[in-house]
Design a protein around this motif. Sequence first.
Motif, PDB file in Angstrom:
ATOM      1  N   ALA A  32       0.833  -1.204   0.000  1.00  0.00           N
ATOM      2  CA  ALA A  32       0.000   0.000   0.000  1.00  0.00           C
ATOM      3  C   ALA A  32       0.868   1.255   0.000  1.00  0.00           C
ATOM      4  O   ALA A  32       0.607   2.211  -0.743  1.00  0.00           O
ATOM      5  CB  ALA A  32      -0.937  -0.007   1.209  1.00  0.00           C
ATOM      6  N   ILE A  33       1.916   1.253   0.805  1.00  0.00           N
ATOM      7  CA  ILE A  33       2.815   2.413   0.869  1.00  0.00           C
ATOM      8  C   ILE A  33       3.585   2.573  -0.432  1.00  0.00           C
ATOM      9  O   ILE A  33       3.739   3.678  -0.947  1.00  0.00           O
ATOM     10  CB  ILE A  33       3.752   2.309   2.084  1.00  0.00           C
ATOM     11  N   THR A  34       4.046   1.470  -1.001  1.00  0.00           N
ATOM     12  CA  THR A  34       4.767   1.528  -2.274  1.00  0.00           C
ATOM     13  C   THR A  34       3.869   2.071  -3.384  1.00  0.00           C
ATOM     14  O   THR A  34       4.308   2.883  -4.209  1.00  0.00           O
ATOM     15  CB  THR A  34       5.310   0.139  -2.652  1.00  0.00           C
ATOM     16  N   THR A  35       2.619   1.651  -3.398  1.00  0.00           N
ATOM     17  CA  THR A  35       1.674   2.123  -4.415  1.00  0.00           C
ATOM     18  C   THR A  35       1.454   3.621  -4.287  1.00  0.00           C
ATOM     19  O   THR A  35       1.530   4.356  -5.276  1.00  0.00           O
ATOM     20  CB  THR A  35       0.341   1.363  -4.296  1.00  0.00           C
ATOM     21  N   MET A  36       1.203   4.090  -3.069  1.00  0.00           N
ATOM     22  CA  MET A  36       0.966   5.525  -2.896  1.00  0.00           C
ATOM     23  C   MET A  36       2.238   6.319  -3.175  1.00  0.00           C
ATOM     24  O   MET A  36       2.181   7.418  -3.727  1.00  0.00           O
ATOM     25  CB  MET A  36       0.366   5.845  -1.528  1.00  0.00           C
ATOM     26  N   THR A  37       3.391   5.753  -2.833  1.00  0.00           N
ATOM     27  CA  THR A  37       4.670   6.417  -3.086  1.00  0.00           C
ATOM     28  C   THR A  37       4.900   6.585  -4.585  1.00  0.00           C
ATOM     29  O   THR A  37       5.248   7.677  -5.046  1.00  0.00           O
ATOM     30  CB  THR A  37       5.816   5.598  -2.463  1.00  0.00           C
ATOM     31  N   SER A  38       4.699   5.523  -5.338  1.00  0.00           N
ATOM     32  CA  SER A  38       4.920   5.578  -6.790  1.00  0.00           C
ATOM     33  C   SER A  38       4.010   6.606  -7.443  1.00  0.00           C
ATOM     34  O   SER A  38       4.455   7.394  -8.286  1.00  0.00           O
ATOM     35  CB  SER A  38       4.672   4.205  -7.412  1.00  0.00           C
TER      36      SER A  38
ATOM     37  N   ALA B  64       5.390  10.113  -9.168  1.00  0.00           N
ATOM     38  CA  ALA B  64       5.103  10.391 -10.580  1.00  0.00           C
ATOM     39  C   ALA B  64       4.386  11.723 -10.737  1.00  0.00           C
ATOM     40  O   ALA B  64       4.693  12.497 -11.643  1.00  0.00           O
ATOM     41  CB  ALA B  64       4.271   9.253 -11.180  1.00  0.00           C
ATOM     42  N   ALA B  65       3.456  12.006  -9.854  1.00  0.00           N
ATOM     43  CA  ALA B  65       2.674  13.237  -9.956  1.00  0.00           C
ATOM     44  C   ALA B  65       3.470  14.475  -9.556  1.00  0.00           C
ATOM     45  O   ALA B  65       3.120  15.585  -9.954  1.00  0.00           O
ATOM     46  CB  ALA B  65       1.420  13.128  -9.091  1.00  0.00           C
ATOM     47  N   ASN B  66       4.533  14.293  -8.782  1.00  0.00           N
ATOM     48  CA  ASN B  66       5.285  15.428  -8.239  1.00  0.00           C
ATOM     49  C   ASN B  66       6.764  15.385  -8.603  1.00  0.00           C
ATOM     50  O   ASN B  66       7.597  15.955  -7.891  1.00  0.00           O
ATOM     51  CB  ASN B  66       5.140  15.448  -6.707  1.00  0.00           C
TER      52      ASN B  66
ATOM     53  N   LEU C 222       7.473   9.764   4.098  1.00  0.00           N
ATOM     54  CA  LEU C 222       6.238  10.167   4.768  1.00  0.00           C
ATOM     55  C   LEU C 222       5.362   8.951   5.066  1.00  0.00           C
ATOM     56  O   LEU C 222       4.800   8.837   6.165  1.00  0.00           O
ATOM     57  CB  LEU C 222       5.477  11.175   3.898  1.00  0.00           C
ATOM     58  N   GLY C 223       5.257   8.046   4.108  1.00  0.00           N
ATOM     59  CA  GLY C 223       4.454   6.834   4.300  1.00  0.00           C
ATOM     60  C   GLY C 223       5.020   5.930   5.377  1.00  0.00           C
ATOM     61  O   GLY C 223       4.273   5.390   6.209  1.00  0.00           O
ATOM     62  N   ARG C 224       6.345   5.737   5.370  1.00  0.00           N
ATOM     63  CA  ARG C 224       6.965   4.896   6.406  1.00  0.00           C
ATOM     64  C   ARG C 224       6.811   5.513   7.789  1.00  0.00           C
ATOM     65  O   ARG C 224       6.566   4.812   8.771  1.00  0.00           O
ATOM     66  CB  ARG C 224       8.440   4.659   6.082  1.00  0.00           C
ATOM     67  N   SER C 225       6.935   6.832   7.861  1.00  0.00           N
ATOM     68  CA  SER C 225       6.753   7.500   9.152  1.00  0.00           C
ATOM     69  C   SER C 225       5.336   7.281   9.667  1.00  0.00           C
ATOM     70  O   SER C 225       5.126   7.033  10.857  1.00  0.00           O
ATOM     71  CB  SER C 225       7.037   9.004   9.027  1.00  0.00           C
ATOM     72  N   PHE C 226       4.374   7.346   8.777  1.00  0.00           N
ATOM     73  CA  PHE C 226       2.986   7.140   9.196  1.00  0.00           C
ATOM     74  C   PHE C 226       2.751   5.687   9.590  1.00  0.00           C
ATOM     75  O   PHE C 226       2.110   5.413  10.605  1.00  0.00           O
ATOM     76  CB  PHE C 226       2.024   7.572   8.090  1.00  0.00           C
ATOM     77  N   ARG C 227       3.285   4.756   8.803  1.00  0.00           N
ATOM     78  CA  ARG C 227       3.145   3.336   9.152  1.00  0.00           C
ATOM     79  C   ARG C 227       3.733   3.068  10.533  1.00  0.00           C
ATOM     80  O   ARG C 227       3.135   2.386  11.358  1.00  0.00           O
ATOM     81  CB  ARG C 227       3.831   2.453   8.117  1.00  0.00           C
TER      82      ARG C 227
ATOM     83  N   VAL D 153      -3.440  13.104   2.992  1.00  0.00           N
ATOM     84  CA  VAL D 153      -2.092  13.674   3.075  1.00  0.00           C
ATOM     85  C   VAL D 153      -1.383  13.597   1.728  1.00  0.00           C
ATOM     86  O   VAL D 153      -0.926  14.612   1.210  1.00  0.00           O
ATOM     87  CB  VAL D 153      -1.261  12.984   4.180  1.00  0.00           C
ATOM     88  N   VAL D 154      -1.298  12.408   1.171  1.00  0.00           N
ATOM     89  CA  VAL D 154      -0.599  12.261  -0.110  1.00  0.00           C
ATOM     90  C   VAL D 154      -1.317  13.067  -1.197  1.00  0.00           C
ATOM     91  O   VAL D 154      -0.669  13.679  -2.044  1.00  0.00           O
ATOM     92  CB  VAL D 154      -0.458  10.767  -0.489  1.00  0.00           C
ATOM     93  N   GLY D 155      -2.638  13.128  -1.114  1.00  0.00           N
ATOM     94  CA  GLY D 155      -3.393  13.940  -2.071  1.00  0.00           C
ATOM     95  C   GLY D 155      -3.091  15.422  -1.966  1.00  0.00           C
ATOM     96  O   GLY D 155      -3.237  16.167  -2.933  1.00  0.00           O
ATOM     97  N   ALA D 156      -2.663  15.870  -0.794  1.00  0.00           N
ATOM     98  CA  ALA D 156      -2.343  17.283  -0.572  1.00  0.00           C
ATOM     99  C   ALA D 156      -0.876  17.602  -0.857  1.00  0.00           C
ATOM    100  O   ALA D 156      -0.468  18.766  -0.761  1.00  0.00           O
ATOM    101  CB  ALA D 156      -2.679  17.671   0.872  1.00  0.00           C
TER     102      ALA D 156
END
Length: 166
Positions: A52-58, A62-64, A96-101, A125-128
């Motif tokens: 899940a974290i890898t997916t949101m990270t990728s 890509a978007a940023n 950011l994702g690992r810190s949240f996990r 968060v990731v959306g922002a």
Amino acid sequence: SKRDEVSQRYRRSFRRCFERLRLSPPDAGAAPAVNADGLSLVGFEELEQDVAITTMTSKARAANQEVLYQIIARLRAALPGIVINEGNNPLDPAQLGRSFRDALQCLTIDTKSRLIVLKQFDRDVVGALPGIYQDANRLLTDAGLLPQMTSVAQPQPAPQDRGAGP
């Protein structure tokens, strides 16, 4: 409350990412050596969270991509001699994702619930992140870190050969 505890843990973890970067030796950005004795099997539940974290990270990278490049370049200007890349950039979506996990470890919830909380993190968060990254970049620019850099050309993918050979 548990929500406050997660928030405090997240902030501490986020600060530690900056501290590790600031205190890292010059070659800290290099890939760590793999020690086969230290390898272990990852549980299915942990694997689901990592996916899940890898997916949101990728998706976020890509978007940023351009603004993340600018942030890394400006951090390098602020911390000369320290290798900074997406693996140790405190503002990288993976950090950011690992810190949240890690902050979620204080919760006694099942994996399905953790994945739901991670999806909420992704959405909120990731959306922002585009706005957050623009603000961070503006702060670094205002601090005099590479103010002349405004945009970078993105590498174009190599054209694929469609079988037009001899």
